[in-house]
Motif scaffolding. Structure first.
Motif, short mmCIF file in Angstrom:
data_model
loop_
_atom_site.label_atom_id
_atom_site.label_comp_id
_atom_site.label_asym_id
_atom_site.label_seq_id
_atom_site.Cartn_x
_atom_site.Cartn_y
_atom_site.Cartn_z
N GLY A 60 61.85 67.32 38.09
CA GLY A 60 62.38 68.51 38.73
C GLY A 60 61.44 69.68 38.57
O GLY A 60 60.26 69.51 38.21
N LYS A 61 61.97 70.86 38.82
CA LYS A 61 61.17 72.06 38.66
C LYS A 61 62.05 73.20 38.17
O LYS A 61 63.27 73.20 38.38
CB LYS A 61 60.48 72.44 39.96
N VAL A 62 61.41 74.16 37.56
CA VAL A 62 62.13 75.30 37.00
C VAL A 62 62.50 76.25 38.14
O VAL A 62 61.68 76.56 39.01
CB VAL A 62 61.27 76.03 35.95
N THR A 63 63.73 76.70 38.13
CA THR A 63 64.21 77.66 39.12
C THR A 63 65.10 78.68 38.40
O THR A 63 65.05 78.79 37.17
CB THR A 63 64.96 76.95 40.25
N THR A 64 65.91 79.40 39.14
CA THR A 64 66.82 80.38 38.54
C THR A 64 68.25 79.97 38.86
O THR A 64 68.52 79.25 39.83
CB THR A 64 66.56 81.80 39.08
N LEU A 65 69.17 80.45 38.03
CA LEU A 65 70.57 80.07 38.19
C LEU A 65 71.19 80.71 39.43
O LEU A 65 71.89 80.06 40.18
CB LEU A 65 71.35 80.47 36.93
N LYS A 66 70.91 81.99 39.66
CA LYS A 66 71.52 82.71 40.78
C LYS A 66 70.52 82.82 41.92
O LYS A 66 69.32 83.01 41.70
CB LYS A 66 71.96 84.10 40.33
N TYR A 326 66.03 87.35 35.28
CA TYR A 326 66.56 86.11 35.84
C TYR A 326 67.01 85.18 34.71
O TYR A 326 66.59 85.31 33.57
CB TYR A 326 65.50 85.41 36.70
N ASP A 327 67.91 84.28 35.08
CA ASP A 327 68.40 83.25 34.17
C ASP A 327 67.78 81.92 34.59
O ASP A 327 67.98 81.47 35.73
CB ASP A 327 69.93 83.16 34.24
#
Length: 453
Positions: A60-66, A326-327
């Motif tokens: 996968g890849k890192v993203t943000t929660l919102k 960001y979260d």
């Protein structure tokens, strides 16, 4: 040595008498090897019965929660031309900071005083609307005055009509009285004339009665003329009422026509005022759109349109910005066959690209360099890559994720399932079976089990 002949050297010569033979034939190598194989087999059997955590490994890849915390591009709602940049790539901007200034490229918006002139037109139209309002009020007052005057005139005419009725009635009574008197005078004249012929009355008496009869006859004619004149006055009074009604109806119609015209013009002016207000608001809003501002705190990643004087269309991307707050989350993609095994709040181990790690997928407790996470969302529709998207966030009960992780970096995820023996897992892998289908225990089930205990 090649065992071509059936005659063996060992049948004729005792090799153990030689030094090399003593060195070789007197030592028991197979005993140690057998012990080694036995120990290895025992250890292997023990290992096969050790617990193994079934898992689903994906990338996968890192993203943000919102969604509002993810990298975004800024566009312009209007076409324009780049005039000035106020930032450079890598700069930190706060919400509302100006990033760049643009100018108009459409000829109808070239006038720099367009909003000011539209405001003047709007003021003029407002004054025109007030003038129409005053005209309407004046016409309404005029109509009210005409109606009041009509009421008074009609009342006056009706009074005159009543007077004419009474005059006709009075004259008719007087006429009847004169007729009676004339009839009496005629009777007296005839009687006196008869008595005079018989010698009972003098000629003088006859002449007096005749004069009186003629007088009453003349009075009767005069009274009839007066009665007819009263009738004419009655008819004139009725005609006067009709004339007054017609005259004031005409006046009211003209005044109401002028009133309706003024109201129509006032409504048209209101429409024009509304259009000008809309145009003025649009011009003011368009003026504010000439400055591209930051929608939130963040960092300027990349200027997509960079040249001064470069033109662009509405909706075209201008600059890329990354929010400062960001979260972190990781989006992983799961095969459809493994999707039923994934549930909300399940534990997942994450290995980030660039961070050293020693991973034992079946033994998460002895792995090093992985971080705990929990599943928070599972996509209900398959993605374009043929897999289902799953979103995971840091586990608050585990070690926090590294602060240096950046959005967009790669990650490997291991979703933890059931604990099974190693031999079972090997058998499953050899047969290409999916992991065991199971449902995680809910809190209510745990509570029930505790109560039973």
């Amino acid at each position: 040595m090649l065992n071509i002949s059936k005659n063996k050297v060992s049948d004729h010569i005792d090799l153990s008498k030689f030094d090399s033979g003593k060195e070789i034939f007197t030592k028991e190598y197979h005993k140690k090897f057998k012990k080694f194989l036995l120990a290895f087999s025992i250890i292997l059997v023990i290992i096969l019965f050790l617990p193994w955590t079934q898992n689903i490994s994906t990338t996968g890849k890192v993203t943000t929660l919102k969604p509002n915390q993810r990298p975004q591009t800024l566009q312009s709602q209007i076409p324009g031309r780049i005039e000035e940049w106020f930032v450079q790539e890598g700069d930190f901007v706060k919400k509302g900071d100006t990033i760049l200034r643009i100018s108009e490229i459409k000829s109808e918006y070239f006038d720099t005083k367009l909003a000011e002139r539209t405001d003047k037109q709007l003021n003029s139209k407002n004054l025109s609307a007030k003038a129409y309002t005053n005209k309407i009020n004046a016409l309404q007052n005029q109509i009210a005055a005409i109606k009041n005057e009509r009421v008074l005139k009609l009342e006056q005419a009706r009074n005159k009509l009543k007077q004419s009725h009474l005059k006709v009635k009075s004259d008719s009574i007087d006429l009847e009285a004169v007729k009676i008197k004339q009839s009496i005078a005629q009777t007296q004249f005839n009687r006196t004339q008869t008595l005079q012929e018989e010698g009972l009355k003098a000629v003088k008496d006859v002449e007096e009665k005749k004069a009186k009869l003629q007088e009453l006859s003349a009075k009767l004619v005069s009274q009839e003329n007066k009665f007819l004149s009263s009738k004419n006055d009655l008819i004139n009074a009725k005609l006067a009422i009709s004339g007054i009604q017609a005259s004031y109806t005409d006046k009211l119609s003209k005044a109401e026509s002028s009133l309706f015209t003024a109201q129509s013009d006032a409504y048209d002016t209101d429409v024009q005022v509304s259009k000008l207000e809309t145009s003025l608001a649009n011009y003011n809003k368009r003026t504010s759109l000439l400055f591209i501002t930051a929608p939130q705190d963040g960092y300027i990643n990349k200027a997509i349109k960079s040249g001064i004087g470069e033109t662009f269309k509405e909706g075209e991307q201008l600059v890329n910005i990354m929010p400062a707050n960001y979260d972190l989350a990781v989006e992983m993609y799961v095969e459809p066959i493994d999707l039923p095994l994934i549930h909300i709040d399940e534990d997942v181990r994450v290995q980030f690209d660039g961070w050293p790690a020693m991973v034992f997928s079946g033994w998460p407790n002895v792995s090093y360099g992985t971080y705990g996470a929990k599943i928070v969302a599972i996509e209900n529709f398959i993605s374009s890559n043929g897999k289902y998207r799953v979103l995971i966030v840091p586990n608050s009960n585990d070690e926090p994720w590294p602060k240096a992780i950046r959005v967009g970096s790669g990650a490997k995820t291991i979703a933890m399932l059931e604990n099974v023996p190693i031999w079972f897992e090997l058998w499953r892998q050899l047969n290409s079976f999916p992991p065991n289908f199971y449902q995680p225990e809910s809190k209510s089930d745990n509570d029930k089990s505790k109560k039973e205990k």
